[in-house]
Design a protein around this motif. Structure first.
Motif, PDB file in Angstrom:
ATOM      1  N   GLY A   1      15.612  14.516  -2.545  1.00 54.01           N
ATOM      2  CA  GLY A   1      14.300  13.956  -2.843  1.00 54.01           C
ATOM      3  C   GLY A   1      13.785  13.103  -1.697  1.00 54.01           C
ATOM      4  O   GLY A   1      14.519  12.758  -0.750  1.00 54.01           O
ATOM      5  N   ILE A   2      12.520  12.723  -1.766  1.00 55.24           N
ATOM      6  CA  ILE A   2      11.871  11.921  -0.726  1.00 55.24           C
ATOM      7  C   ILE A   2      11.393  10.610  -1.354  1.00 55.24           C
ATOM      8  O   ILE A   2      10.723  10.613  -2.401  1.00 55.24           O
ATOM      9  CB  ILE A   2      10.674  12.667  -0.120  1.00 55.24           C
ATOM     10  N   ASN A   3      11.775   9.487  -0.701  1.00 53.37           N
ATOM     11  CA  ASN A   3      11.367   8.168  -1.180  1.00 53.37           C
ATOM     12  C   ASN A   3       9.891   7.927  -0.923  1.00 53.37           C
ATOM     13  O   ASN A   3       9.300   8.547  -0.038  1.00 53.37           O
ATOM     14  CB  ASN A   3      12.175   7.085  -0.479  1.00 53.37           C
ATOM     15  N   PRO A   4       9.286   6.990  -1.677  1.00 58.09           N
ATOM     16  CA  PRO A   4       7.884   6.674  -1.406  1.00 58.09           C
ATOM     17  C   PRO A   4       7.742   5.985  -0.058  1.00 58.09           C
ATOM     18  O   PRO A   4       8.646   5.283   0.408  1.00 58.09           O
ATOM     19  CB  PRO A   4       7.507   5.741  -2.554  1.00 58.09           C
ATOM     20  N   VAL A   5       6.587   6.139   0.557  1.00 56.96           N
ATOM     21  CA  VAL A   5       6.270   5.490   1.830  1.00 56.96           C
ATOM     22  C   VAL A   5       5.225   4.415   1.542  1.00 56.96           C
ATOM     23  O   VAL A   5       4.115   4.720   1.079  1.00 56.96           O
ATOM     24  CB  VAL A   5       5.741   6.506   2.857  1.00 56.96           C
ATOM     25  N   GLN A   6       5.607   3.115   1.790  1.00 55.17           N
ATOM     26  CA  GLN A   6       4.727   1.984   1.477  1.00 55.17           C
ATOM     27  C   GLN A   6       4.686   1.009   2.644  1.00 55.17           C
ATOM     28  O   GLN A   6       5.668   0.861   3.387  1.00 55.17           O
ATOM     29  CB  GLN A   6       5.208   1.241   0.227  1.00 55.17           C
ATOM     30  N   ILE A   7       3.566   0.360   2.772  1.00 61.83           N
ATOM     31  CA  ILE A   7       3.410  -0.692   3.781  1.00 61.83           C
ATOM     32  C   ILE A   7       2.976  -1.973   3.068  1.00 61.83           C
ATOM     33  O   ILE A   7       1.989  -1.986   2.324  1.00 61.83           O
ATOM     34  CB  ILE A   7       2.366  -0.296   4.840  1.00 61.83           C
ATOM     35  N   GLY A   8       3.748  -3.057   3.295  1.00 61.64           N
ATOM     36  CA  GLY A   8       3.395  -4.339   2.692  1.00 61.64           C
ATOM     37  C   GLY A   8       2.173  -4.951   3.351  1.00 61.64           C
ATOM     38  O   GLY A   8       1.930  -4.764   4.543  1.00 61.64           O
TER      39      GLY A   8
ATOM     40  N   GLN B   1       0.843  -1.200   0.000  1.00 57.73           N
ATOM     41  CA  GLN B   1       0.000   0.000   0.000  1.00 57.73           C
ATOM     42  C   GLN B   1       0.876   1.247   0.000  1.00 57.73           C
ATOM     43  O   GLN B   1       1.815   1.370   0.792  1.00 57.73           O
ATOM     44  CB  GLN B   1      -0.908   0.015   1.232  1.00 57.73           C
ATOM     45  N   LEU B   2       0.580   2.176  -0.895  1.00 59.27           N
ATOM     46  CA  LEU B   2       1.349   3.418  -1.005  1.00 59.27           C
ATOM     47  C   LEU B   2       0.719   4.479  -0.103  1.00 59.27           C
ATOM     48  O   LEU B   2      -0.422   4.882  -0.301  1.00 59.27           O
ATOM     49  CB  LEU B   2       1.362   3.906  -2.462  1.00 59.27           C
ATOM     50  N   LEU B   3       1.486   4.908   0.895  1.00 56.56           N
ATOM     51  CA  LEU B   3       1.008   5.969   1.787  1.00 56.56           C
ATOM     52  C   LEU B   3       1.431   7.342   1.309  1.00 56.56           C
ATOM     53  O   LEU B   3       0.717   8.339   1.498  1.00 56.56           O
ATOM     54  CB  LEU B   3       1.546   5.742   3.201  1.00 56.56           C
TER      55      LEU B   3
END
Length: 506
Positions: free
Chosen positions: A61-68, A47-49
């Motif tokens: 830059g800022i990396n994506p925030v994701q939860i498996g 899931q992309l937060l």
């Protein structure tokens, strides 16, 4: 909070699948040619937060925030490593060394298997005992490989036709130090004289006519001068012997003999009559011979009535060619036979084609020679005919060639086992009974013979064992168990956290 709960549940569920595969592997540790399975996992949906952002001019830059959201089954693979071979000693057991498969068929549908524990059914078909599917190959007919893949049949009792003798070898040595024969060789009294003991020799061999009947022939050789020996076929010892019985009248009635084939005749000198005990009757005192037609033996009053007798007769050519049934062997001063000499035997038999064969004399010291020795050792041997036979046993070689062994001592090619190769064996569908089917991702079967079109080879009298590694399976079992426990801990911890959340309300 619910994400961790469902992630743990996915871990529980999928580690259970891994345990199922491990259990199946261990259950089939002794299954013929079983191929172990392996489970691999893959990450579930993430899931992309917060999305990633590009670096501004003065910042990073800022990396994506994701939860498996847990894990899934990535694949359940078949491990087609070669299994070890187990010796069984059964000629119908065949093991494959390589990546190929046996081809079996039910009706018009083909299946594939690595299990070579085959049997021969009541119809002579080579089948898989698990389900009766018929092994496929190409058949031989009269020693010629036929086109087309078909059911392999090995019917015991299958016959191979007789082969008439066309050649025999005459080899050995004629005693060069023997004196020339004294007297008339055709007279048995002269042959029995002590002075002629080393001057002649004879050899006998059994040959076969066109119907596979065994016929004894004997040739006699006697020295006629320096480096010269005459030879002939013995018409009495080489003749046909039949049993008869004289009738009750005196003198007994004539007994007819078979009419010789065109170009052959029965000479009076080549007819002999014996009692049942082997005593020879005399001519003309007891009997005479009429060439007919039809040929017949005529008896006098001195021949006993109601007696069992044996009549021997020989059907010789009416006009024998040179070196046929008799001739001369000549040798050079070194004891080697002259190379321009030939010898042949030709006579007729009742009910079959005439027996016609050449005598192979060979050249040099390996053939018929004349050296000084204590006795002559020339013998007839190595005739190439045989009687009819029936299939008694068979063997399978590493090329998949099935060779039949017949009761007459001959061998004949019966069939050749076909193998199938696939670009992706792991993509095949398992259907049970150690059988596989093609799938959309296995590729089509490429048919060929062992070591011809296929790199695999066969081993008869052996079976491929399961390739399950118990040490590896026990290790995988521990890993699966710990994975299951850890995911169970995630579920229980998530539950406790939810319980704490519910307690805030109080």
């Amino acid at each position: 909070m619910l994400r961790s709960l469902f992630a743990g549940v996915s871990g529980l569920r999928n580690n259970q699948v891994r345990m199922d595969v491990i259990g199946n592997n261990i259950a089939n540790v002794n299954t013929v040619a079983f191929k172990a399975g392996r489970v691999t996992f893959k990450e579930g949906f993430a899931q992309l937060l917060q999305g990633a952002s590009r670096p501004p001019g003065d910042q990073g830059g800022i990396n994506p925030v994701q939860i498996g959201l847990g894990m899934q089954i990535g694949s359940i693979d078949q491990i087609f490593n070669q299994g070890n071979l187990e010796t069984t000693g059964l000629n119908t057991d065949v093991a494959i060394q390589g990546d190929s498969f046996f081809v079996v068929r039910k009706g018009n549908q083909s299946f594939y298997t690595r299990a070579g524990n085959f049997q021969v059914d009541a119809n002579g078909q080579m089948v898989s005992p698990a389900n009766g599917f018929i092994v496929q190959g190409r058949m031989y007919e009269n020693g010629v490989l036929q086109d087309g893949i078909q059911d392999i049949r090995l019917p015991f009792g299958q016959k191979v036709s007789a082969k008439p003798t066309s050649e025999a070898v005459l080899a050995g040595n004629l005693n060069a130090s023997a004196p020339a024969f004294q007297g008339d060789f055709q007279d048995p009294i002269d042959r029995a004289l002590p002075i002629n003991e080393k001057s002649w020799t004879e050899s006998q061999i059994a040959v076969f006519d066109s119907q596979g009947t065994k016929r004894d022939i004997k040739i006699q050789m006697w020295k006629t001068g320096p480096n010269s020996w005459d030879w002939q076929i013995d018409p009495i010892a080489s003749g046909v012997i039949e049993d008869f019985q004289t009738d009750a009248i005196s003198p007994p009635s004539d007994i007819g003999l078979p009419t010789p084939s065109a170009g052959y005749e029965i000479l009076p000198a080549n007819v002999k009559v014996y009692s049942a005990s082997g005593t020879e009757y005399l001519t003309p005192a007891d009997y005479s011979f009429s060439s007919g037609p039809p040929p017949a033996v005529q008896f006098t009053a001195s021949m006993p009535s109601n007696s069992e007798i044996k009549i021997s007769y020989f059907m010789s050519p009416t006009a024998a060619t040179a070196n046929e049934n008799s001739g001369t062997f000549t040798f050079d001063s070194a004891g080697i036979m002259n190379t321009n000499i030939s010898a042949a035997i030709n006579f007729a038999v009742p009910g079959a084609n005439p027996v016609q064969l050449n005598l192979k004399l060979n050249g040099g010291v390996s053939g018929l020679t004349q050296f000084a020795s204590t006795a002559s050792t020339a013998v007839l041997r190595d005739q190439n005919g045989y009687t009819a036979g029936t299939l008694q046993n068979f063997s399978i070689d590493r090329f998949g060639l099935i060779t039949g062994f017949f009761t007459n001592g001959t061998t004949s090619s019966l069939a050749r086992i076909v193998l199938a190769d696939f670009n992706n064996p792991s993509g095949m569908l398992r259907i049970g009974d150690n059988m596989y089917q093609e799938s959309a991702n296995s590729g089509g079967a490429v048919l060929g013979f062992a070591l011809e079109g296929s790199q695999s080879q066969l081993t008869s009298g052996a079976l491929e064992m399961s390739n399950v590694d118990l040490a590896q399976e026990f290790t995988n079992m521990i890993v699966a168990q710990r994975g299951f426990q850890a995911n169970g801990k995630v579920v229980s911890t998530s539950d406790e956290m939810l319980q704490e959340l519910m307690n805030i309300k109080r």
